[in-house]
Design a protein around this motif. Sequence first.
Motif, PDB file in Angstrom:
ATOM      1  N   TRP A 127       0.837  -1.212   0.000  1.00 52.27           N
ATOM      2  CA  TRP A 127       0.000   0.000   0.000  1.00 52.27           C
ATOM      3  C   TRP A 127       0.867   1.255   0.000  1.00 52.27           C
ATOM      4  N   ILE A 128       1.956   1.227   0.781  1.00 50.04           N
ATOM      5  CA  ILE A 128       2.819   2.425   0.875  1.00 50.04           C
ATOM      6  C   ILE A 128       3.458   2.724  -0.481  1.00 50.04           C
ATOM      7  N   VAL A 129       3.979   1.682  -1.154  1.00 46.11           N
ATOM      8  CA  VAL A 129       4.584   1.880  -2.482  1.00 46.11           C
ATOM      9  C   VAL A 129       3.520   2.359  -3.479  1.00 46.11           C
ATOM     10  N   PRO A 134       0.522   4.645  -8.076  1.00 50.16           N
ATOM     11  CA  PRO A 134      -0.526   3.615  -8.108  1.00 50.16           C
ATOM     12  C   PRO A 134      -0.159   2.414  -8.986  1.00 50.16           C
ATOM     13  N   ASN A 135      -0.507   1.245  -8.499  1.00 51.89           N
ATOM     14  CA  ASN A 135      -0.312  -0.029  -9.225  1.00 51.89           C
ATOM     15  C   ASN A 135       1.148  -0.409  -9.434  1.00 51.89           C
ATOM     16  N   PRO A 208       6.902   1.291 -18.015  1.00 49.42           N
ATOM     17  CA  PRO A 208       5.601   0.630 -17.792  1.00 49.42           C
ATOM     18  C   PRO A 208       4.441   1.627 -17.830  1.00 49.42           C
ATOM     19  N   LYS A 209       3.302   1.115 -18.281  1.00 48.54           N
ATOM     20  CA  LYS A 209       2.135   1.989 -18.451  1.00 48.54           C
ATOM     21  C   LYS A 209       1.727   2.705 -17.157  1.00 48.54           C
ATOM     22  N   HIS A 210       1.810   1.981 -16.010  1.00 51.37           N
ATOM     23  CA  HIS A 210       1.346   2.621 -14.762  1.00 51.37           C
ATOM     24  C   HIS A 210       2.250   3.800 -14.369  1.00 51.37           C
ATOM     25  N   ILE A 211       3.534   3.747 -14.773  1.00 46.08           N
ATOM     26  CA  ILE A 211       4.441   4.863 -14.458  1.00 46.08           C
ATOM     27  C   ILE A 211       4.192   6.034 -15.417  1.00 46.08           C
ATOM     28  N   LEU A 212       3.957   5.714 -16.674  1.00 42.49           N
ATOM     29  CA  LEU A 212       3.597   6.779 -17.633  1.00 42.49           C
ATOM     30  C   LEU A 212       2.268   7.431 -17.244  1.00 42.49           C
TER      31      LEU A 212
END
Lengths: 219, 219
Positions: A127-129, A134-135, A208-212
């Motif tokens: 959860w913290i990361v 997100p994700n 990765p898509k979640h970072i973009l």
Amino acid sequence: MSEYEKSKLNRVKRGANRATYDVEKINTILDAGFLCYVGYIYEGKPITIPMAYTRREDKIYIHGSTANRMLLSILESEETSITVMHLDGLVLARSGLHHSVNYRSATLFGSLKKVESDDEKTEILKWIVNQMVPNHWDSLRPMYKKELDRTLVVEFTIETASAKVRDVGVADEPEDYELPIWAGIVPIKQVAEYPIADKGEPEKMEIPKHILDYYEQNK
Amino acid sequence: MSEYEKSKLNRVKRGANRATYDVEKINTILDAGFLCYVGYIYEGKPITIPMAYTRREDKIYIHGSTANRMLLSILESEETSITVMHLDGLVLARSGLHHSVNYRSATLFGSLKKVESDDEKTEILKWIVNQMVPNHWDSLRPMYKKELDRTLVVEFTIETASAKVRDVGVADEPEDYELPIWAGIVPIKQVAEYPIADKGEPEKMEIPKHILDYYEQNK
């Protein structure tokens, strides 16, 4: 409970018109960030430490090394307070006195306990990361048991809280509005810049898509 | 003095390789912001309050209403600590354990006294406003005596301090660098958006050069 009960501890005295005790409003402020300021007392002196956090229901989770002086100290004292603030703008008034900032801040008071089980600790670290990006957790190498063993995870239960929000324009003295002085708001926000890949494998990979997604939503 | 003496109070234990006690480096961190976190103890509990500040030599100045509970309380206790932190980036590692942030933070310990003279208070309030937006004070309507009278200005003398800076890339376990996991830095910064004029006169005026300069340097 939809609102924290007002007591001597959490009642906002200065700028009471900006105060809220509403649980949902306070949670919204908490969920908009991932860095909090934790208070502790060291040899009689109040010290503030910035820490990453996450929230689930009425719990805030923080973590650190099992040798972290502050975490061990607040665990021993069994209580602390946590402050979160987001700066939203500079309020430039016609007079020095009415200079201010627009912001959302929350101050939480509560009790602490150490999280013991490895499964629970792992879930909370996830959860913290994910509160940062997100994700993100599922893209990482799983934690080793020895890493968990040297990580202290602390659960803070919010017992009472208050928040202050200022999100309006300039408020000057009535007679000052005629003055030929520029006044207004300079909005401030925290933004992300384009991700920079670490040397080696990441340089050859697509981001990765979640970072973009994080970048697009915060740029 | 070029470096604060290390003592039990200010010595950085966790991440000592990121620590500095250098006066100039710490001053540079302090001068890069205008919001600090002041610790105080209320009924035995540590509480953190965000406040505007400015620095001159080894003094930090904060201010508030003469009825401000926190300022009155720390003045009575005669000491406190002040924390300043700038978030510079998210450090996304290959493992959860090595996730971190890049940042510059300083923690100051010192003693407090009330500033009494009107001239000195006015000068310090000018510094505080100019710490937000350089060269701003001279464009404002002068302060009234009654405004000064209800403003409490507090001088904090830095007696010892430490800072921590993380400004490097990802630091993963040696064996993790082969993993097909994206790692890197997402730079974070605080930015200003275009100034919004208050209703009335400011709408008809040009935005003053010093405010446009602030925007250009922080956008």
